[in-house]
Write an enzyme that holds these catalytic residues in place. Structure first.
Site, PDB file in Angstrom:
ATOM      1  N   LYS A   3      39.906  45.987  47.792  1.00  9.62           N
ATOM      2  CA  LYS A   3      40.020  44.133  46.739  1.00  9.62           C
ATOM      3  C   LYS A   3      40.438  45.172  45.880  1.00  9.62           C
ATOM      4  O   LYS A   3      40.971  45.101  44.039  1.00  9.62           O
ATOM      5  CB  LYS A   3      38.762  43.672  46.808  1.00  9.62           C
ATOM      6  CG  LYS A   3      39.130  42.428  48.168  1.00  9.62           C
ATOM      7  CD  LYS A   3      38.076  41.994  47.716  1.00  9.62           C
ATOM      8  CE  LYS A   3      37.351  41.155  49.564  1.00  9.62           C
ATOM      9  NZ  LYS A   3      36.764  40.114  49.450  1.00  9.62           N
ATOM     10  N   GLN A  14      30.282  40.169  47.411  1.00 11.40           N
ATOM     11  CA  GLN A  14      30.577  40.148  48.814  1.00 11.40           C
ATOM     12  C   GLN A  14      30.069  39.319  49.808  1.00 11.40           C
ATOM     13  O   GLN A  14      28.080  40.117  49.976  1.00 11.40           O
ATOM     14  CB  GLN A  14      30.914  41.172  49.546  1.00 11.40           C
ATOM     15  CG  GLN A  14      31.464  41.590  50.972  1.00 11.40           C
ATOM     16  CD  GLN A  14      33.094  41.163  50.754  1.00 11.40           C
ATOM     17  OE1 GLN A  14      33.506  41.118  49.738  1.00 11.40           O
ATOM     18  NE2 GLN A  14      33.868  40.613  52.321  1.00 11.40           N
ATOM     19  N   ASP A  26      35.557  33.168  43.820  1.00 10.56           N
ATOM     20  CA  ASP A  26      35.817  32.794  45.557  1.00 10.56           C
ATOM     21  C   ASP A  26      36.164  31.702  45.958  1.00 10.56           C
ATOM     22  O   ASP A  26      36.101  31.284  47.147  1.00 10.56           O
ATOM     23  CB  ASP A  26      34.124  33.656  45.842  1.00 10.56           C
ATOM     24  CG  ASP A  26      34.156  34.656  46.833  1.00 10.56           C
ATOM     25  OD1 ASP A  26      34.998  35.321  47.347  1.00 10.56           O
ATOM     26  OD2 ASP A  26      33.981  35.721  46.842  1.00 10.56           O
TER      27      ASP A  26
HETATM   28  N1  GUN Z   1      33.433  37.717  53.174  1.00 11.43           N
HETATM   29  C1  GUN Z   1      34.297  37.648  54.380  1.00 11.43           C
HETATM   30  N2  GUN Z   1      35.115  37.010  53.422  1.00 11.43           N
HETATM   31  C2  GUN Z   1      35.144  37.021  52.202  1.00 11.43           C
HETATM   32  C3  GUN Z   1      35.632  36.802  51.529  1.00 11.43           C
HETATM   33  O1  GUN Z   1      36.761  35.789  50.941  1.00 11.43           O
HETATM   34  N3  GUN Z   1      34.809  36.251  50.319  1.00 11.43           N
HETATM   35  C4  GUN Z   1      33.860  37.190  50.049  1.00 11.43           C
HETATM   36  N4  GUN Z   1      33.004  37.047  48.648  1.00 11.43           N
HETATM   37  N5  GUN Z   1      32.877  36.826  50.884  1.00 11.43           N
HETATM   38  C5  GUN Z   1      33.292  37.768  52.130  1.00 11.43           C
END
Ligand code: GUN
Length: 301
Positions: A54, A98, A121
């Site tokens: 990311k 995350q 998110d």
């Molecule tokens: N862990 C797995 N997918 C995601 C996501 O889309 N956002 C976040 N913050 N953690 C994740």
């Protein structure tokens, strides 16, 4: 029949190109750059890979990113304190903590501490609520928003179709249903949600024009579960040990691709289906966050 592939890589590139243009325009208009802060707690190997990917994408698009890494042993108040500090920083338009967090930390409390205007998110209850009432000023979770774009941009009709969503998670299943049942020509689906306690699952999936498999059980959806000509979207990404693979593992979806691709009309591969869309939608949400914050700063609110 052999299914047509829904090319998540190619479609994500369209979204990324649009976002990159928007980022350049934002910079020209405001003289600043959209900013995204990542918070990773501990060293979960998948999280290390995802946050890294990311952050690299931010760099490619001209979004300023910072990654904060807290130790596995961090207390909840340490994590909340960092989030509160980032909430106050004007150069940080988006905050992504995350998941999964180490045991003992409340994911709910952490997500709820993020300023909803920076919640790229889309996990904050305010943003989930906005999605539920059809208020488009909120943020929609990246994976289901990405799946919606995959369907739209592949020219797959959604309105009036029966979509069966397998899985009811906060990250995918639940928001997916809300997106697809929304009023409007890009949604208007009939949605059924199935989960681990559902009875007669095969009877349900057999009625589906579109199956979205998001329960996190690898190879779960078999050919006998889907109708000829169905659209099958695979959200699963399980790491399966594979000594011949570069990293010692390969990614496997929730769908038995080899079998189901012979029967479906459309199918997403793993990798290269839903995954790239999640990152692309995160970039789009970050641009949206920066635009909304700049507009509200200009209007004094
Ligand atoms: N862990 C797995 N997918 C995601 C996501 O889309 N956002 C976040 N913050 N953690 C994740």
């Amino acid at each position: 029949m052999s299914a047509k592939i829904i090319d998540g890589k190619a479609i994500s590139e369209q979204v990324l190109a649009e976002t990159q243009t928007g980022v350049a325009e934002f910079r020209k208009t405001h003289g600043t750059t959209p900013g995204l802060a990542f918070v990773r707690v501990g060293e979960d190997p998948a999280s290390v890979v995802y946050v890294g990917a990311k952050a690299r994408m931010c760099e490619r698009l001209g979004i300023q990113s910072q990654t904060f890494i807290l130790p596995e042993t961090s207390s909840e108040s340490q994590v909340l304190e960092l989030v509160q500090t980032l909430n106050k920083q004007a150069t940080v338009h988006g905050i992504l903590v995350q998941a999964p967090l180490p045991g003992g930390l409340s994911q709910d409390r952490v997500f709820e501490t993020i300023d909803p205007r920076k919640d790229v998110d889309g996990f904050h209850p305010l943003n989930v609520g906005k999605l539920a009432v059809g208020d488009r000023t909120g943020f929609v979770a990246c994976t289901p928003a990405g799946i919606h774009q995959l369907l739209i941009r592949s020219g797959i009709e959604i309105a009036g179709r029966h979509v069966v969503v397998l899985g009811r998670s906060r990250i995918v299943g639940k928001p997916m249903c809300l997106i697809l049942m929304e009023k409007g020509k890009l949604a208007d689906a009939t949605v059924t949600v199935c989960h681990s306690r559902s009875l007669n699952l095969v009877a349900m999936t057999h009625q589906a024009d579109i199956v979205i498999a998001a329960m996190g059980v690898n190879n779960f959806v078999k050919a006998n579960m889907v109708r000829d000509g169905a659209v099958v979207v695979d959200v699963g990404i399980t790491r399966v040990p594979d000594p011949s693979a570069k990293n010692g593992y390969r990614l496997q979806g929730d769908v038995d691709y080899a079998e189901v691709s012979k029967k479906a009309a459309w199918i997403t591969p793993v990798p290269g289906g839903v995954g790239p869309m999640t990152i692309a939608m995160l970039m789009a949400n970050t641009l949206k966050a920066a635009q909304l914050q700049a507009a509200s700063a200009a209007s004094g609110h």
